[in-house]
Structures are given as C-alpha cells and as structure tokens.
Design an enzyme around this catalytic site. Structure first.
Site, PDB file in Angstrom:
ATOM      1  N   HIS A  58       0.810  -1.224   0.000  1.00  0.00           N
ATOM      2  CA  HIS A  58       0.000   0.000   0.000  1.00  0.00           C
ATOM      3  C   HIS A  58       0.840   1.269   0.000  1.00  0.00           C
ATOM      4  O   HIS A  58       0.338   2.347  -0.290  1.00  0.00           O
ATOM      5  CB  HIS A  58      -1.002   0.002   1.163  1.00  0.00           C
ATOM      6  CG  HIS A  58      -0.407   0.217   2.518  1.00  0.00           C
ATOM      7  ND1 HIS A  58      -0.055  -0.818   3.356  1.00  0.00           N
ATOM      8  CD2 HIS A  58      -0.123   1.348   3.193  1.00  0.00           C
ATOM      9  CE1 HIS A  58       0.415  -0.330   4.491  1.00  0.00           C
ATOM     10  NE2 HIS A  58       0.374   0.991   4.417  1.00  0.00           N
ATOM     11  N   ASP A  75       0.248  -7.648   1.330  1.00  0.00           N
ATOM     12  CA  ASP A  75       0.651  -6.264   1.590  1.00  0.00           C
ATOM     13  C   ASP A  75       2.169  -6.136   1.659  1.00  0.00           C
ATOM     14  O   ASP A  75       2.716  -5.461   2.539  1.00  0.00           O
ATOM     15  CB  ASP A  75       0.012  -5.699   2.867  1.00  0.00           C
ATOM     16  CG  ASP A  75       0.128  -4.179   2.933  1.00  0.00           C
ATOM     17  OD1 ASP A  75       0.316  -3.557   1.873  1.00  0.00           O
ATOM     18  OD2 ASP A  75       0.044  -3.614   4.043  1.00  0.00           O
ATOM     19  N   SER A  99       4.590   2.757   7.713  1.00  0.00           N
ATOM     20  CA  SER A  99       4.320   1.543   6.955  1.00  0.00           C
ATOM     21  C   SER A  99       5.493   1.177   6.072  1.00  0.00           C
ATOM     22  O   SER A  99       6.083   2.016   5.402  1.00  0.00           O
ATOM     23  CB  SER A  99       3.095   1.716   6.064  1.00  0.00           C
ATOM     24  OG  SER A  99       1.933   1.624   6.825  1.00  0.00           O
TER      25      SER A  99
END
Length: 480
Positions: free
Chosen positions: A208, A241, A323
């Site tokens: 992402h 992910d 992230s």
C-alpha cells in the site's frame, strides 16, 4: 481484527487472535469498529470478492474473484505518512478502524498550551537564577586575587554507546532504511518507509506504500544521509501487503539489514521501529511485542481489496508514514514489517489521519522474506490455498465453508486440496494445526503464513461432531 486506510473507514476485523490450541482464546480488542454485513470469500483459492447482503440474510455466497473484500473489521494501513497530491492522503495510510469513532474532546478551560509554555519558561528562569547565584558565591569564596572567573567543568560523562543499546542498534540500522515517496501519474500519493533487502538495490516495503506508483507513477527512496534515488516496482503482493522496489543506479556500498526469525519472537521482547511518521523521516520508537499471531485484515481504502496477516503486535509508536519500515529486535534483526495500526478515531489535530494508541501490527519477517524472494524472482506473489470458499462473517465460531458459490462456481474446488481432504460445504473449520480459527479472515491469515506444499492438520465440525483431516496446501500465482 482489521484496520482502515488513512482517513477512510473500512469494515472491522476478526475479533481476536487465535490462541494456541491448549491455551485460552485471547480477548477481543475493545471497541469493535462497526461495519457493514460481511461477505463470503475464498481465502485460499482466489478469495471471494465481497458480496453485499441484507441484514436479514444469514449467509452470503462466495465470489471466486480476487482480491477478497475487506473483511468485517478491517485494519488500517499504518504507513502512509502525510499524503500529497489531489487526494491529500498517502498511498500507505495507517489509521486502524477497530475501535468506535472517537470525538476529540474540547480543550479544558484554564492552563492550556500557553500555561505549559509559561511553566517551562519559569522553570528555566529559576534554574538560571539558581545557577547564577551559585556561580557568584563560588567566585567570592575562591577569589584570592580579585578575580571572579570560575572554571567550567569539561567532563560530560561517557557518551559511548555500548553494543546492544538502542542507540547502538539504531546507529547500525538507520543507514539501511529509506523514506519512500510514491505518486501516481495524476500526482496522488504519499510517504512510507522501506529497508535494504540485498546489495543489488532491492528495497522491501508494503504494497500500500507503493500502490499509487505501480502503473506508471513516480517512485523515489531517500536515505538518512540525504541521498535520493529513483526507483521502480519489481513486484507487489496486494494480499500479503508486501512489495519490492529496486533503486535505479544503486550505490555499491548498500548494507542489507539482518533478518531475524519471527517464529522465535516472544511476547515481552523489546522492539524498535524505524519510519517516517507523518513525513518525519528517520524517526525511531521503541516498545515490546504485545502479542503474536494477531489476525489482522487491512484495507487499501478502496472498499474492494483487503490484505490478511497473522501479525506481530507491538506497542512501539507507529503512525501514518511508518508503513513498510522495519520492526527490529534488541539485536537489530528485522522481525517484521510495520503495516497497520488500531486507532480510536479517524483523525485529530486537523490532519484527518489517526495516530498511535500503542496498537501496531507488523507482518512477520519469515512470511515477508518468502514473499519478497518470490517477487524478485518471478515478479508475482504465490499464495497457499485450500481450494474452498469460506464466509467472511465476523464470528467467533470458526470459518464456515459456504453452501453455494457465485456465478456457478463450486464452494469446494473439485479435485482441490480441500476436496481431497474430505471437506464439504457447511463444514466449520475451527483449527489449523494448533491455531484456533474464529473466522474466515483468521483462516486466510493463518494459511498465508504457510507455503504451497505444506501439510497441515485441519480440525472442523460437521453435524455437531468434531473431526480432523490432513491437507496439503495448493498454490495460486498472482493477485487476480
């Protein structure tokens, strides 16, 4: 358990992490996020896409298409950082949506920020006055020739950072982390983090984080010393992910971070997270491992895709922009990739992004390493599967194989792993090896911690009776 993309609400995730078979189940996270009726999905073959149903419907038919819909209670990506472009929000959002929406309390009357500043200034003045008075007294007592000069001490203590300290670990690891900026051709994108995987210039991060730049966007990676390199996406796995990018004109002195063994991690172990929360590059936070095998379903915010993991939970402060960054152990080994957070609200401080409340989730590095290697070698992810569609309803009873397929497909693939193991529509899977399965999303996350070809023991209920069967996991290549 589930999270939401930055500022975008998504359905809540599974209620609790599957406890070991011989241990009591972990309690569900507080404040489950309300969501729409869950859909049926195939966590193992092509997971079924979301099938909306009315509140009165008791079941929903699976959709064989991939990717699966955001499960009930979907976690939010946590590494998006401050977004830029038309959308104003990053490709790696990190706010988690398990908790109920929380309204920012109004500031209390009385001493607010101004009071705090005043107090700090007063303290500084008092300390300064005390120091000046003490210096004057000492000068008078030692003045034998009319001089008031005072010799200042030159020793400030030993500032050497011993091996094993947080400062020493960070000094070694920080030069091998990068701040990633990803933007689509229209300019929408955000900031995330990544770390050096090998000397050839491959950087591991979250899908992402770079999703906006996959199809013709702009991608760059900046090291702590300020050196910036253009990069390209080598491969991305939406379901896991995980993504791998490669630096263009990579330097020859890259130092890959040492990968640890996430299976050996214990609750209570120290953790160090490195990232760029809200765009603040090279930020370091510390904490501990709060839990293992936490079922987390995180959404990309589009409402049509979700990622599943059996995550490491940490209380190290993680925010949008973290992230894709490494979660390190006390020795500096990478044990996970920071990916999602739980939050009590969708924003605050005018940012529209949720912040850390001490509930962060990381993809175990053992799984991420396997995925990264597949992406580097083949450009596409490989998923383990059982070949059956299960309901994505948010329950605590297990993962139920659906009675019907969507579009004429079979809920159990003829000749597939589940079929060969004797599983049938209506069976409720309650354990995978020693992991308790409380829902479809939990089962997906557990299956994806394995590789195709692994043999697992499935415990299931049929007609009120518990049974077990051995199953050899199949494989599926790609996200679609």
């Amino acid at each position: 358990m589930s999270t939401e993309n930055e500022g975008t609400a998504v359905p809540p995730a599974p209620s609790a992490p599957p406890p070991p078979a011989d241990a009591p189940a972990a309690s569900a996270p507080q404040g489950a996020h309300p969501g729409s009726a869950p859909a049926a999905g195939d966590p193992y073959g092509p997971p079924a896409s979301q099938a909306h149903h009315d509140p009165g419907e008791s079941t929903s038919a699976p959709d064989p298409s991939w990717p699966p819909p955001p499960p009930p209670s979907t976690p939010a990506y946590g590494a998006g950082g401050a977004g830029h472009g038309a959308a104003g929000q990053g490709g790696g959002g990190w706010s988690a949506g398990w908790g109920a929406a929380h309204q920012q309390p109004a500031p209390k009357n009385g001493r607010g920020r101004g009071g705090l500043v005043a107090a700090v200034l007063v303290a500084a003045l008092v300390a300064g006055g005390l120091g000046g008075g003490l210096g004057y007294t000492l000068a008078r007592e030692n003045d034998s020739g009319g001089s008031t000069t005072v010799s200042a001490g030159t020793t400030g203590g030993n500032v050497k950072r011993d091996p094993g300290t947080v400062a020493a670990v960070v000094a070694a690891a920080l030069p091998s982390t990068v701040t990633i900026e990803a933007a689509s051709s229209s300019g929408e994108g955000g900031t995330g983090t990544g770390f050096v995987f090998d000397k050839q210039g491959h950087i591991v991060t979250n899908n992402h984080v770079v999703a906006e730049a996959v199809d013709g966007g702009n991608l760059s990676a900046t090291f702590p010393d300020g050196k910036k390199y253009e990069a390209e996406v080598v491969g991305n796995a939406q379901g896991y992910d995980v993504a791998v990018i490669k630096l263009k004109n990579a330097p020859s002195d890259l130092k890959p971070l040492t990968l640890g063994n996430s299976d050996d991690v214990a609750v209570g172990d120290s953790t160090i997270a490195i990232g760029a929360p809200f765009g603040l590059s090279d930020t370091v936070t510390t904490g501990i491992i709060s839990a293992k095998n936490r079922p987390v379903a995180s959404s990309d915010g589009s409402g049509s895709k979700a990622s599943y993991m059996s995550a490491l939970q940490t209380d190290a402060s993680i925010n949008p922009g973290n992230s894709g960054g490494p979660l390190l152990d006390a020795q500096g080994n990478v044990i996970g990739i920071n990916s999602a957070i739980q939050s009590t609200s969708n924003g605050g401080f005018g940012t529209g992004q949720a912040g850390s409340i001490g509930l962060g989730f990381a993809i175990p590095i053992n799984q991420a390493k396997y995925v990264a290697q597949e992406l580097i070698e083949n450009g596409k992810p490989v998923y383990a599967k059982i070949g059956a569609s299960v309901s994505l309803e948010d329950t605590t009873n297990g993962a139920k194989i659906t009675e019907q397929g969507v579009g004429g497909t079979e809920p159990v693939d003829p000749g597939g792993p589940a079929d060969k193991a004797g599983l049938k529509p209506g069976d409720v899977i309650t354990k995978l090896d020693d992991r308790v399965i409380d829902s479809g999303p939990t089962l997906i996350g557990e299956i994806w911690t394995h590789k195709p070809g692994d043999e697992v023991t499935i415990t299931y209920e049929r007609g009120g009776k518990e049974r077990t069967t051995e199953l050899t996991l199949g494989s599926r290549v790609g996200d679609s």
